[in-house]
Write an enzyme that holds these catalytic residues in place. Structure first.
Site, PDB file in Angstrom:
ATOM      1  N   LEU A 173      79.678  34.848  72.895  1.00  0.00           N
ATOM      2  CA  LEU A 173      79.978  36.068  73.437  1.00  0.00           C
ATOM      3  C   LEU A 173      81.253  35.605  74.348  1.00  0.00           C
ATOM      4  O   LEU A 173      81.232  34.510  74.811  1.00  0.00           O
ATOM      5  CB  LEU A 173      78.880  36.444  74.450  1.00  0.00           C
ATOM      6  CG  LEU A 173      77.548  37.220  73.759  1.00  0.00           C
ATOM      7  CD1 LEU A 173      76.760  37.300  74.865  1.00  0.00           C
ATOM      8  CD2 LEU A 173      77.915  38.162  72.965  1.00  0.00           C
ATOM      9  N   GLY A 174      82.315  36.580  74.373  1.00  0.00           N
ATOM     10  CA  GLY A 174      83.367  36.287  75.456  1.00  0.00           C
ATOM     11  C   GLY A 174      83.160  37.443  76.529  1.00  0.00           C
ATOM     12  O   GLY A 174      82.132  38.173  76.386  1.00  0.00           O
ATOM     13  N   GLY A 185      85.048  40.212  77.518  1.00  0.00           N
ATOM     14  CA  GLY A 185      84.950  41.604  77.040  1.00  0.00           C
ATOM     15  C   GLY A 185      85.079  41.516  75.363  1.00  0.00           C
ATOM     16  O   GLY A 185      85.323  42.773  74.786  1.00  0.00           O
ATOM     17  N   LYS A 244      85.109  39.719  64.846  1.00  0.00           N
ATOM     18  CA  LYS A 244      85.407  39.728  66.155  1.00  0.00           C
ATOM     19  C   LYS A 244      85.372  41.296  66.512  1.00  0.00           C
ATOM     20  O   LYS A 244      85.904  42.115  66.076  1.00  0.00           O
ATOM     21  CB  LYS A 244      86.854  39.405  66.471  1.00  0.00           C
ATOM     22  CG  LYS A 244      87.295  39.334  67.875  1.00  0.00           C
ATOM     23  CD  LYS A 244      88.475  38.584  68.225  1.00  0.00           C
ATOM     24  CE  LYS A 244      89.031  38.571  69.547  1.00  0.00           C
ATOM     25  NZ  LYS A 244      90.170  37.970  69.988  1.00  0.00           N
ATOM     26  N   ASP A 266     101.000  34.699  70.514  1.00  0.00           N
ATOM     27  CA  ASP A 266      99.926  33.764  71.199  1.00  0.00           C
ATOM     28  C   ASP A 266      99.739  32.500  70.574  1.00  0.00           C
ATOM     29  O   ASP A 266      98.538  32.009  70.337  1.00  0.00           O
ATOM     30  CB  ASP A 266      98.649  34.555  71.707  1.00  0.00           C
ATOM     31  CG  ASP A 266      97.949  33.875  72.740  1.00  0.00           C
ATOM     32  OD1 ASP A 266      98.361  33.105  73.206  1.00  0.00           O
ATOM     33  OD2 ASP A 266      96.822  34.285  72.683  1.00  0.00           O
TER      34      ASP A 266
END
Length: 331
Positions: free
Chosen positions: A12-13, A15, A37, A129
Protein backbone atom coordinates in the site's frame (compact mmCIF):
# COMPACT_ATOMS: atom_id res chain seq x y z
CA UNK A 1 -9.09 -8.35 -21.16
CA UNK A 2 -7.28 -10.39 -18.50
CA UNK A 3 -9.08 -12.61 -16.00
CA UNK A 4 -7.52 -12.64 -12.54
CA UNK A 5 -7.05 -15.41 -10.03
CA UNK A 6 -4.65 -15.90 -7.11
CA UNK A 7 -3.33 -13.00 -4.99
CA UNK A 8 0.41 -13.10 -4.33
CA UNK A 9 1.15 -9.93 -2.37
CA UNK A 10 -0.05 -6.41 -1.65
CA UNK A 11 1.82 -3.19 -0.98
CA UNK A 12 0.00 0.00 0.00
CA UNK A 13 1.04 3.58 -0.74
CA UNK A 14 -0.49 6.76 0.65
CA UNK A 15 -2.99 7.35 -2.14
CA UNK A 16 -2.41 4.37 -4.37
CA UNK A 17 -2.30 0.63 -4.16
CA UNK A 18 0.34 -1.58 -5.77
CA UNK A 19 -0.68 -5.24 -5.94
CA UNK A 20 0.88 -8.33 -7.41
CA UNK A 21 -1.28 -11.24 -8.49
CA UNK A 22 -1.25 -14.25 -10.78
CA UNK A 23 -3.27 -13.53 -13.89
CA UNK A 24 -4.73 -16.20 -16.09
CA UNK A 25 -5.14 -15.00 -19.66
CA UNK A 26 -8.60 -15.38 -21.11
CA UNK A 27 -6.89 -16.59 -24.30
CA UNK A 28 -5.07 -19.46 -22.67
CA UNK A 29 -4.22 -21.24 -19.45
CA UNK A 30 -0.67 -19.95 -18.91
CA UNK A 31 -0.17 -18.21 -15.58
CA UNK A 32 1.75 -14.94 -15.38
CA UNK A 33 2.48 -12.48 -12.61
CA UNK A 34 1.17 -8.98 -13.16
CA UNK A 35 1.56 -5.81 -11.10
CA UNK A 36 -1.56 -3.76 -10.45
CA UNK A 37 -1.37 -0.06 -9.68
CA UNK A 38 -4.56 1.55 -8.43
CA UNK A 39 -4.78 5.32 -8.84
CA UNK A 40 -7.47 6.87 -6.68
CA UNK A 41 -9.12 9.73 -8.51
CA UNK A 42 -9.54 12.52 -6.00
CA UNK A 43 -11.31 15.71 -7.06
CA UNK A 44 -8.17 17.82 -6.70
CA UNK A 45 -6.21 15.54 -9.04
CA UNK A 46 -8.15 16.72 -12.10
CA UNK A 47 -10.76 15.21 -14.34
CA UNK A 48 -10.60 11.40 -14.57
CA UNK A 49 -10.98 11.62 -18.38
CA UNK A 50 -7.65 13.49 -18.57
CA UNK A 51 -5.89 10.79 -16.56
CA UNK A 52 -7.46 8.06 -18.68
CA UNK A 53 -6.40 9.75 -21.91
CA UNK A 54 -2.81 10.20 -20.73
CA UNK A 55 -2.47 6.68 -19.35
CA UNK A 56 -4.00 5.26 -22.52
CA UNK A 57 -1.03 6.64 -24.45
CA UNK A 58 1.17 4.19 -22.57
CA UNK A 59 -0.82 1.22 -23.92
CA UNK A 60 0.59 2.01 -27.36
CA UNK A 61 4.22 1.70 -26.20
CA UNK A 62 5.48 -1.70 -27.33
CA UNK A 63 9.18 -1.98 -26.61
CA UNK A 64 11.54 -4.45 -24.93
CA UNK A 65 12.78 -1.71 -22.55
CA UNK A 66 9.41 -0.32 -21.50
CA UNK A 67 7.13 -2.05 -18.99
CA UNK A 68 4.05 -3.37 -20.81
CA UNK A 69 0.71 -1.91 -19.77
CA UNK A 70 -1.71 -4.79 -20.38
CA UNK A 71 -4.97 -3.17 -19.42
CA UNK A 72 -6.71 -0.20 -17.76
CA UNK A 73 -9.71 -0.76 -15.51
CA UNK A 74 -11.74 2.40 -14.91
CA UNK A 75 -14.26 2.95 -12.13
CA UNK A 76 -15.75 6.17 -10.82
CA UNK A 77 -13.22 6.36 -7.99
CA UNK A 78 -10.10 4.81 -9.44
CA UNK A 79 -8.02 3.65 -12.36
CA UNK A 80 -6.32 0.27 -12.05
CA UNK A 81 -3.34 -0.21 -14.34
CA UNK A 82 -2.38 -3.81 -15.14
CA UNK A 83 1.37 -4.02 -15.82
CA UNK A 84 3.76 -6.86 -16.52
CA UNK A 85 5.58 -7.85 -13.34
CA UNK A 86 9.34 -7.48 -12.90
CA UNK A 87 11.34 -8.82 -9.97
CA UNK A 88 13.53 -5.88 -9.04
CA UNK A 89 14.54 -2.31 -9.82
CA UNK A 90 17.87 -0.56 -10.32
CA UNK A 91 17.88 0.81 -6.76
CA UNK A 92 17.50 -2.72 -5.36
CA UNK A 93 20.05 -4.04 -7.84
CA UNK A 94 22.62 -1.47 -6.64
CA UNK A 95 21.86 -2.27 -2.99
CA UNK A 96 22.20 -5.99 -3.63
CA UNK A 97 25.59 -5.70 -5.32
CA UNK A 98 26.97 -3.51 -2.54
CA UNK A 99 26.81 -0.43 -4.82
CA UNK A 100 29.69 -1.84 -6.84
CA UNK A 101 28.52 -2.75 -10.34
CA UNK A 102 30.59 -4.27 -13.11
CA UNK A 103 31.34 -1.50 -15.62
CA UNK A 104 30.24 -3.93 -18.35
CA UNK A 105 26.83 -4.15 -16.65
CA UNK A 106 26.67 -0.36 -16.25
CA UNK A 107 27.08 -0.06 -20.02
CA UNK A 108 24.42 -2.69 -20.82
CA UNK A 109 21.88 -1.15 -18.40
CA UNK A 110 22.66 2.32 -19.73
CA UNK A 111 22.09 1.21 -23.32
CA UNK A 112 18.74 -0.35 -22.40
CA UNK A 113 17.65 2.81 -20.58
CA UNK A 114 18.53 4.98 -23.59
CA UNK A 115 16.89 2.53 -25.98
CA UNK A 116 13.54 2.68 -24.17
CA UNK A 117 13.75 6.44 -23.74
CA UNK A 118 14.61 7.05 -27.40
CA UNK A 119 11.51 5.06 -28.40
CA UNK A 120 9.35 7.28 -26.16
CA UNK A 121 10.94 10.55 -27.26
CA UNK A 122 10.42 9.72 -30.93
CA UNK A 123 6.72 9.51 -30.04
CA UNK A 124 6.86 12.82 -28.16
CA UNK A 125 6.32 11.13 -24.80
CA UNK A 126 8.41 12.28 -21.83
CA UNK A 127 9.06 10.18 -18.75
CA UNK A 128 9.51 13.17 -16.40
CA UNK A 129 10.45 11.16 -13.30
CA UNK A 130 13.52 9.07 -14.13
CA UNK A 131 15.19 7.54 -11.07
CA UNK A 132 16.61 4.09 -10.22
CA UNK A 133 13.33 3.02 -8.55
CA UNK A 134 11.51 3.54 -11.86
CA UNK A 135 13.90 1.34 -13.85
CA UNK A 136 12.69 -2.21 -13.36
CA UNK A 137 14.90 -5.27 -13.93
CA UNK A 138 13.77 -8.84 -14.51
CA UNK A 139 15.59 -12.12 -13.90
CA UNK A 140 17.19 -11.95 -17.37
CA UNK A 141 18.79 -8.56 -16.67
CA UNK A 142 16.37 -6.73 -18.96
CA UNK A 143 15.88 -3.14 -17.81
CA UNK A 144 12.51 -1.49 -18.45
CA UNK A 145 11.20 2.03 -17.91
CA UNK A 146 8.19 2.23 -15.59
CA UNK A 147 6.04 4.80 -13.76
CA UNK A 148 5.77 7.46 -16.44
CA UNK A 149 4.51 10.89 -15.45
CA UNK A 150 1.37 12.03 -17.26
CA UNK A 151 2.79 12.25 -20.73
CA UNK A 152 1.39 15.53 -22.02
CA UNK A 153 0.97 17.46 -18.78
CA UNK A 154 2.48 20.95 -18.88
CA UNK A 155 4.27 20.77 -15.55
CA UNK A 156 6.63 18.44 -13.76
CA UNK A 157 4.72 17.08 -10.76
CA UNK A 158 5.94 17.69 -7.23
CA UNK A 159 3.96 14.67 -6.05
CA UNK A 160 2.95 11.38 -7.60
CA UNK A 161 -0.59 10.04 -7.69
CA UNK A 162 0.17 8.26 -4.43
CA UNK A 163 0.92 11.65 -2.83
CA UNK A 164 4.58 10.69 -2.52
CA UNK A 165 6.98 13.62 -2.89
CA UNK A 166 8.99 13.37 -6.12
CA UNK A 167 12.76 13.35 -5.49
CA UNK A 168 14.81 16.33 -6.68
CA UNK A 169 17.99 14.30 -7.23
CA UNK A 170 17.42 13.63 -10.94
CA UNK A 171 15.63 16.86 -11.81
CA UNK A 172 17.41 19.21 -14.25
CA UNK A 173 18.40 22.74 -13.16
CA UNK A 174 16.09 24.46 -15.67
CA UNK A 175 13.09 22.74 -14.02
CA UNK A 176 14.42 23.52 -10.53
CA UNK A 177 14.56 27.17 -11.63
CA UNK A 178 10.95 27.19 -12.73
CA UNK A 179 10.90 26.68 -16.49
CA UNK A 180 7.58 25.51 -17.93
CA UNK A 181 8.84 25.29 -21.52
CA UNK A 182 10.62 21.98 -21.83
CA UNK A 183 10.92 18.91 -23.97
CA UNK A 184 12.96 15.69 -24.12
CA UNK A 185 16.16 17.24 -22.60
CA UNK A 186 14.54 17.17 -19.14
CA UNK A 187 14.78 13.36 -19.20
CA UNK A 188 18.38 13.37 -20.42
CA UNK A 189 19.71 15.13 -17.32
CA UNK A 190 18.28 12.31 -15.21
CA UNK A 191 19.97 9.74 -17.47
CA UNK A 192 23.32 11.39 -16.72
CA UNK A 193 22.66 11.30 -12.98
CA UNK A 194 21.74 7.60 -13.20
CA UNK A 195 24.93 6.79 -15.17
CA UNK A 196 26.98 8.48 -12.44
CA UNK A 197 25.11 6.54 -9.73
CA UNK A 198 25.65 3.17 -11.42
CA UNK A 199 29.37 3.91 -11.92
CA UNK A 200 30.00 5.20 -8.38
CA UNK A 201 27.33 3.55 -6.23
CA UNK A 202 26.13 6.89 -4.86
CA UNK A 203 23.64 9.54 -6.03
CA UNK A 204 25.20 12.45 -7.89
CA UNK A 205 23.18 15.35 -6.44
CA UNK A 206 21.32 14.19 -3.29
CA UNK A 207 19.73 17.53 -2.37
CA UNK A 208 16.76 17.78 0.00
CA UNK A 209 15.62 21.27 -1.08
CA UNK A 210 15.66 23.10 -4.41
CA UNK A 211 18.40 25.44 -3.20
CA UNK A 212 20.55 22.58 -1.88
CA UNK A 213 20.03 20.61 -5.11
CA UNK A 214 21.13 23.56 -7.25
CA UNK A 215 24.07 24.21 -4.93
CA UNK A 216 25.31 20.61 -5.33
CA UNK A 217 24.98 20.87 -9.12
CA UNK A 218 26.78 24.22 -9.37
CA UNK A 219 29.54 23.19 -6.97
CA UNK A 220 30.44 20.22 -9.22
CA UNK A 221 29.62 21.48 -12.72
CA UNK A 222 30.36 25.15 -12.12
CA UNK A 223 27.95 28.03 -11.53
CA UNK A 224 26.26 28.70 -14.88
CA UNK A 225 27.23 31.73 -16.95
CA UNK A 226 25.79 33.26 -20.12
CA UNK A 227 28.33 31.19 -22.02
CA UNK A 228 27.35 27.83 -20.49
CA UNK A 229 23.65 28.68 -20.17
CA UNK A 230 22.43 31.48 -22.47
CA UNK A 231 19.77 33.60 -20.76
CA UNK A 232 20.50 32.45 -17.20
CA UNK A 233 21.40 35.96 -16.02
CA UNK A 234 17.80 37.01 -16.70
CA UNK A 235 16.35 34.27 -14.48
CA UNK A 236 14.98 35.99 -11.37
CA UNK A 237 15.00 32.83 -9.29
CA UNK A 238 18.64 32.11 -10.14
CA UNK A 239 19.64 35.70 -9.26
CA UNK A 240 17.75 35.58 -5.97
CA UNK A 241 19.84 32.64 -4.70
CA UNK A 242 23.12 34.60 -5.14
CA UNK A 243 25.24 31.45 -5.54
CA UNK A 244 29.04 31.73 -5.34
CA UNK A 245 30.88 31.55 -8.67
CA UNK A 246 32.07 27.94 -8.61
CA UNK A 247 34.43 26.65 -11.28
CA UNK A 248 33.58 23.32 -12.95
CA UNK A 249 35.44 20.31 -11.56
CA UNK A 250 36.93 17.46 -13.58
CA UNK A 251 34.28 14.71 -13.66
CA UNK A 252 36.91 11.97 -14.00
CA UNK A 253 38.01 12.77 -10.43
CA UNK A 254 34.51 11.90 -9.20
CA UNK A 255 33.85 8.88 -11.47
CA UNK A 256 37.28 7.21 -11.72
CA UNK A 257 35.86 3.86 -12.94
CA UNK A 258 34.25 5.40 -16.02
CA UNK A 259 36.43 5.33 -19.16
CA UNK A 260 37.19 8.34 -21.38
CA UNK A 261 34.20 7.72 -23.67
CA UNK A 262 31.92 7.30 -20.66
CA UNK A 263 33.09 10.61 -19.17
CA UNK A 264 32.50 12.28 -22.54
CA UNK A 265 28.94 10.97 -22.68
CA UNK A 266 28.24 11.92 -19.05
CA UNK A 267 29.47 15.46 -19.76
CA UNK A 268 27.20 15.73 -22.81
CA UNK A 269 24.17 14.68 -20.74
CA UNK A 270 24.83 17.21 -17.98
CA UNK A 271 24.99 20.40 -20.05
CA UNK A 272 23.06 23.43 -18.77
CA UNK A 273 22.08 24.50 -22.29
CA UNK A 274 19.18 22.17 -23.17
CA UNK A 275 19.76 22.75 -26.90
CA UNK A 276 23.24 21.23 -26.58
CA UNK A 277 22.36 18.41 -24.16
CA UNK A 278 22.70 15.00 -25.84
CA UNK A 279 19.49 13.31 -27.00
CA UNK A 280 18.69 9.66 -26.30
CA UNK A 281 19.13 8.77 -29.98
CA UNK A 282 22.52 10.53 -30.22
CA UNK A 283 23.64 8.89 -26.95
CA UNK A 284 22.89 5.40 -28.31
CA UNK A 285 25.41 6.09 -31.10
CA UNK A 286 28.06 7.44 -28.72
CA UNK A 287 31.52 5.74 -28.93
CA UNK A 288 30.98 4.59 -25.31
CA UNK A 289 28.80 1.79 -26.72
CA UNK A 290 31.14 0.67 -29.54
CA UNK A 291 32.21 -2.40 -27.55
CA UNK A 292 28.61 -3.71 -27.64
CA UNK A 293 28.91 -4.23 -31.40
CA UNK A 294 26.96 -2.92 -34.38
CA UNK A 295 24.17 -5.51 -34.34
CA UNK A 296 22.67 -4.00 -31.20
CA UNK A 297 21.53 -0.99 -33.27
CA UNK A 298 19.47 -3.06 -35.68
CA UNK A 299 17.37 -4.99 -33.15
CA UNK A 300 13.60 -4.85 -33.54
CA UNK A 301 11.89 -2.64 -30.93
CA UNK A 302 10.45 -5.65 -29.13
CA UNK A 303 13.70 -7.68 -29.16
CA UNK A 304 15.83 -7.87 -26.02
CA UNK A 305 19.49 -6.85 -26.21
CA UNK A 306 20.20 -10.29 -24.71
CA UNK A 307 18.94 -11.93 -27.91
CA UNK A 308 22.48 -11.15 -29.11
CA UNK A 309 24.92 -13.77 -27.84
CA UNK A 310 27.71 -11.24 -27.37
CA UNK A 311 25.64 -9.22 -24.86
CA UNK A 312 26.06 -10.83 -21.44
CA UNK A 313 26.02 -9.51 -17.92
CA UNK A 314 29.05 -10.20 -15.75
CA UNK A 315 29.24 -10.92 -12.06
CA UNK A 316 29.28 -7.61 -10.17
CA UNK A 317 32.36 -7.07 -7.94
CA UNK A 318 30.13 -6.43 -4.91
CA UNK A 319 27.88 -9.42 -5.67
CA UNK A 320 26.82 -11.53 -2.69
CA UNK A 321 25.65 -15.12 -3.08
CA UNK A 322 22.15 -14.29 -1.84
CA UNK A 323 21.39 -11.56 -4.35
CA UNK A 324 19.74 -11.57 -7.75
CA UNK A 325 22.04 -12.78 -10.47
CA UNK A 326 20.58 -13.41 -13.92
CA UNK A 327 20.96 -16.92 -15.34
CA UNK A 328 23.83 -17.30 -17.76
CA UNK A 329 25.93 -14.51 -16.25
CA UNK A 330 29.67 -14.93 -15.97
CA UNK A 331 30.92 -16.33 -12.68
Amino acid sequence: MIAFSVWVSLRLGFGSVWSIMIAVSSLGQSENLVALKEIRLEHEEGAPCTAIREVSLLKNLKHANIVTLHDIIHTERSLTLVFEYLDSDLKQYLDNCGNLMSMNNVKIFMFQLLRGLSYCHKRKILHRDLKPQNLLINDKGELKLADFGLARAKSVPTKTYSNEVVTLWYRPPEVLLGTTEYSTPIDMWGVGCILFEMATGRPMFPGSTVKEELHLVFRLLGTPTEESWPGISNNDEFRSYMFPQYRPQQLINHVPRLDTEGIDMLTALLLYDTRARNSAEASLRHPYFLSLGEDIHSLADTSSVFSLREIQLQKDPGHRSSVFQPPGTMQ
